[in-house]
Design a protein around this motif. Structure first.
Motif, PDB file in Angstrom:
ATOM      1  N   GLN A  87      -1.929  -5.311   0.723  1.00 16.62           N
ATOM      2  CA  GLN A  87      -1.587  -6.721   0.857  1.00 16.62           C
ATOM      3  C   GLN A  87      -2.319  -7.558  -0.185  1.00 16.62           C
ATOM      4  O   GLN A  87      -1.767  -8.516  -0.725  1.00 16.62           O
ATOM      5  CB  GLN A  87      -1.939  -7.213   2.263  1.00 16.62           C
ATOM      6  CG  GLN A  87      -1.337  -8.576   2.576  1.00 16.62           C
ATOM      7  CD  GLN A  87      -1.705  -9.070   3.967  1.00 16.62           C
ATOM      8  OE1 GLN A  87      -2.521  -8.467   4.650  1.00 16.62           O
ATOM      9  NE2 GLN A  87      -1.100 -10.174   4.360  1.00 16.62           N
ATOM     10  N   TRP A 134       6.941  -4.822   4.469  1.00 15.52           N
ATOM     11  CA  TRP A 134       5.931  -4.991   5.507  1.00 15.52           C
ATOM     12  C   TRP A 134       4.604  -4.396   5.076  1.00 15.52           C
ATOM     13  O   TRP A 134       3.546  -4.869   5.481  1.00 15.52           O
ATOM     14  CB  TRP A 134       6.411  -4.383   6.819  1.00 15.52           C
ATOM     15  CG  TRP A 134       7.447  -5.230   7.504  1.00 15.52           C
ATOM     16  CD1 TRP A 134       8.762  -4.938   7.687  1.00 15.52           C
ATOM     17  CD2 TRP A 134       7.247  -6.524   8.084  1.00 15.52           C
ATOM     18  NE1 TRP A 134       9.386  -5.972   8.338  1.00 15.52           N
ATOM     19  CE2 TRP A 134       8.485  -6.960   8.601  1.00 15.52           C
ATOM     20  CE3 TRP A 134       6.123  -7.360   8.206  1.00 15.52           C
ATOM     21  CZ2 TRP A 134       8.647  -8.188   9.238  1.00 15.52           C
ATOM     22  CZ3 TRP A 134       6.293  -8.593   8.842  1.00 15.52           C
ATOM     23  CH2 TRP A 134       7.537  -8.988   9.352  1.00 15.52           C
ATOM     24  N   THR A 135       4.653  -3.354   4.260  1.00 15.24           N
ATOM     25  CA  THR A 135       3.412  -2.818   3.707  1.00 15.24           C
ATOM     26  C   THR A 135       2.732  -3.878   2.859  1.00 15.24           C
ATOM     27  O   THR A 135       1.519  -4.066   2.926  1.00 15.24           O
ATOM     28  CB  THR A 135       3.701  -1.575   2.845  1.00 15.24           C
ATOM     29  OG1 THR A 135       4.357  -0.604   3.642  1.00 15.24           O
ATOM     30  CG2 THR A 135       2.417  -0.996   2.283  1.00 15.24           C
ATOM     31  N   ALA A 136       3.537  -4.592   2.081  1.00 14.12           N
ATOM     32  CA  ALA A 136       3.003  -5.656   1.234  1.00 14.12           C
ATOM     33  C   ALA A 136       2.432  -6.789   2.073  1.00 14.12           C
ATOM     34  O   ALA A 136       1.662  -7.604   1.589  1.00 14.12           O
ATOM     35  CB  ALA A 136       4.081  -6.188   0.301  1.00 14.12           C
ATOM     36  N   GLU A 137       2.826  -6.836   3.326  1.00 15.53           N
ATOM     37  CA  GLU A 137       2.291  -7.852   4.231  1.00 15.53           C
ATOM     38  C   GLU A 137       1.061  -7.349   4.968  1.00 15.53           C
ATOM     39  O   GLU A 137       0.578  -7.992   5.891  1.00 15.53           O
ATOM     40  CB  GLU A 137       3.358  -8.286   5.230  1.00 15.53           C
ATOM     41  CG  GLU A 137       4.538  -9.014   4.613  1.00 15.53           C
ATOM     42  CD  GLU A 137       4.177 -10.424   4.147  1.00 15.53           C
ATOM     43  OE1 GLU A 137       3.397 -11.097   4.819  1.00 15.53           O
ATOM     44  OE2 GLU A 137       4.701 -10.838   3.098  1.00 15.53           O
ATOM     45  N   GLY A 138       0.607  -6.163   4.590  1.00 11.01           N
ATOM     46  CA  GLY A 138      -0.639  -5.659   5.150  1.00 11.01           C
ATOM     47  C   GLY A 138      -0.489  -4.865   6.433  1.00 11.01           C
ATOM     48  O   GLY A 138      -1.479  -4.544   7.081  1.00 11.01           O
ATOM     49  N   LYS A 139       0.736  -4.525   6.800  1.00 16.67           N
ATOM     50  CA  LYS A 139       0.936  -3.769   8.035  1.00 16.67           C
ATOM     51  C   LYS A 139       0.695  -2.278   7.804  1.00 16.67           C
ATOM     52  O   LYS A 139       0.975  -1.756   6.721  1.00 16.67           O
ATOM     53  CB  LYS A 139       2.368  -3.971   8.548  1.00 16.67           C
ATOM     54  CG  LYS A 139       2.784  -5.413   8.739  1.00 16.67           C
ATOM     55  CD  LYS A 139       1.948  -6.115   9.786  1.00 16.67           C
ATOM     56  CE  LYS A 139       2.412  -7.546   9.997  1.00 16.67           C
ATOM     57  NZ  LYS A 139       1.435  -8.338  10.762  1.00 16.67           N
ATOM     58  N   THR A 164      -5.549  -8.069   5.102  1.00 16.06           N
ATOM     59  CA  THR A 164      -6.135  -7.004   5.913  1.00 16.06           C
ATOM     60  C   THR A 164      -6.384  -5.696   5.169  1.00 16.06           C
ATOM     61  O   THR A 164      -7.173  -4.892   5.627  1.00 16.06           O
ATOM     62  CB  THR A 164      -5.233  -6.690   7.122  1.00 16.06           C
ATOM     63  OG1 THR A 164      -3.947  -6.323   6.644  1.00 16.06           O
ATOM     64  CG2 THR A 164      -5.090  -7.908   8.018  1.00 16.06           C
ATOM     65  N   ASN A 165      -5.695  -5.475   4.069  1.00 15.73           N
ATOM     66  CA  ASN A 165      -5.959  -4.235   3.330  1.00 15.73           C
ATOM     67  C   ASN A 165      -5.607  -4.385   1.846  1.00 15.73           C
ATOM     68  O   ASN A 165      -5.144  -5.438   1.407  1.00 15.73           O
ATOM     69  CB  ASN A 165      -5.219  -3.054   3.956  1.00 15.73           C
ATOM     70  CG  ASN A 165      -3.724  -3.272   3.957  1.00 15.73           C
ATOM     71  OD1 ASN A 165      -3.187  -3.949   3.078  1.00 15.73           O
ATOM     72  ND2 ASN A 165      -3.049  -2.722   4.933  1.00 15.73           N
TER      73      ASN A 165
END
Lengths: 259, 259
Positions: free
Chosen positions: B242, A203-208, B238-239
DNA sequence: CTCGTAACTGTCAGTTCTTGCAGGAGACGA
DNA sequence: TCGTCTCCTGCAAGAACTGACAGTTACGAG
């Protein structure tokens, strides 16, 4: 057409099986070199080269070259910075299918640097050939090229014939070189992440953000941070961005088709 | 042995050339299905299946399946969660070389779920076969399987014969399906990053902070932040984490062997 | 010469990450 | 039963990131 259309004496099948066995048995770079050298001769080509890069570090990837090319050409190639102009490399880096040089040469006739590249390659004895790309699950990339001093039109049949066996052999060469390579840098390939850690990383890799991931997984933000901290320690990296880069490049996170 | 050892009537070379042309010409999923179906019959197998996953999103990758398998088996397969137990998937996800099912079945005889898997596959008419993995530059992963209702020992020769052409065809199928797929989600594959942006992103993926990257590149921390901000906008993320994930998965940053 | 683009730099406020600390619950094998 | 491992949680300080506003310089294309 029946199943048996292929049966009987298909010489390539024999050569193929032999070669695969030989590559499998090869235990070091020299062994691979010998096998490939032999294959090259047997299928009617003069030179071969196998190159691969392993994304251990994204900035400085590890390069492996097993060369049966003329040394002078390789020097000239490097000195001229042809790696970025070489259309065979470009093709193999972006696609999965083999490519016959003739097709590339025809397409790139109008680009200056490319035209010069083909001309000079010919002067060094590389007039026609074919290249086989191999991509691996960890983002590692390799290519096997077979070249001849003969012009395109004389090698047409040989190239057509070598296409299937060449592609297959390239995969075995790749595995062989990976095995040799893995002996050197095994620690980096181990992940040992737990399920939760992998989820958080994904999920970090998904930008969360940690807070968002906490909501998604139904745990507190603090716990997500805790897991991600463990991830960076296990992967021996300094922050989340690098952890993500390594995990993606090494295939740790790519939702698990594998066990 | 001479170059001409292969010449004359090599039936597989003809079939091979035909198939490749057919796959190249295929413009949609149905077209690929028809070609593969024909190949399958011509080389003496009963069923085929091609599956691929494209890492558009790491959490929810896009799956493409072109199936010539019995529908009942596929349902049972999904219902039983065999994707994670299937040793052919595991092999293909981690390696680049084709695998003959017989070898896997022998190795996994002792694992319960795996043994049941092979048993049930046989009941649905999949008794022997071979699988070809294909990995692409963007981390996309596919596999082509050919299966037969005949037992292993009867298909031995056919499998040996199909190895080279199968692997080659798998690469063309992969490119074809990628081409079809790319039509749907082209925007995500475009990077359009500038040199500086890619440099900053690369060092970010190596775990460096903006301040460190500024030192490395000889520019101010603020400029690095500026470039990375542009990167996240261009990649529509977003960051930085990602951005790194997407860039690595899609092959934007993997030091440029390509142009 | 103007326009667009790449590259570069600054400040400021608010958010998020990273890293310490300390501790509890449940599963599993020795 | 004990130790180990996974998973979970809290607080706090400082470093790093994100986003928005406001510019300069250089270079090539039209």
């Amino acid at each position: 057409m029946t199943t048996m259309g292929y049966s009987g004496s298909d010489p390539s099948a024999t050569v193929c099986a032999e070669m695969i066995e030989a590559v499998r048995a090869a235990e070091d770079v020299d062994g691979i070199h010998r096998v490939c050298s032999r294959l090259c001769r047997e299928v009617g080509f003069d030179h071969f080269i196998y190159g691969a890069q392993f994304p251990v570090s994204l900035v400085r990837p590890r390069i492996v070259i097993i060369s049966g090319y003329p040394a002078e050409w390789r020097e000239h190639y490097d000195a001229s910075g042809y790696l970025t102009a070489d259309p065979t490399v470009h093709h193999c880096a972006t696609r999965s299918t083999p490519v016959v040089w003739r097709d590339l040469a025809a397409a790139g006739r109008r680009r200056q640097k490319e035209a010069r590249f083909w001309g000079e390659a010919g002067e060094y004895g590389l007039r026609s050939g074919v290249s086989f790309p191999i991509h691996g699950k960890s983002g590692e990339f390799g290519m096997l090229s077979l070249a001849s001093t003969e012009p395109h039109f004389k090698m047409d049949a040989a190239i057509r014939r070598v296409l299937p066996i060449g592609q297959l052999l390239a995969t075995y060469m790749h595995e062989a070189s990976r095995a040799v390579f893995d002996q050197e840098c095994l620690p980096i390939r181990y992940d040992g992440l737990t399920t939760r850690e992998r989820e958080c990383l994904l999920w970090t890799a998904e930008g969360k953000t940690a807070w968002e991931i906490g909501n998604i997984l139904g745990i507190s933000e603090r716990t997500v941070v805790f897991h991600l901290k463990n991830v960076t320690e296990k992967l021996n990296v300094t922050n989340r961005a690098q952890a993500v880069a390594r995990a993606v490049a090494c295939g740790y996170i790519q939702p698990r088709l594998s066990r």
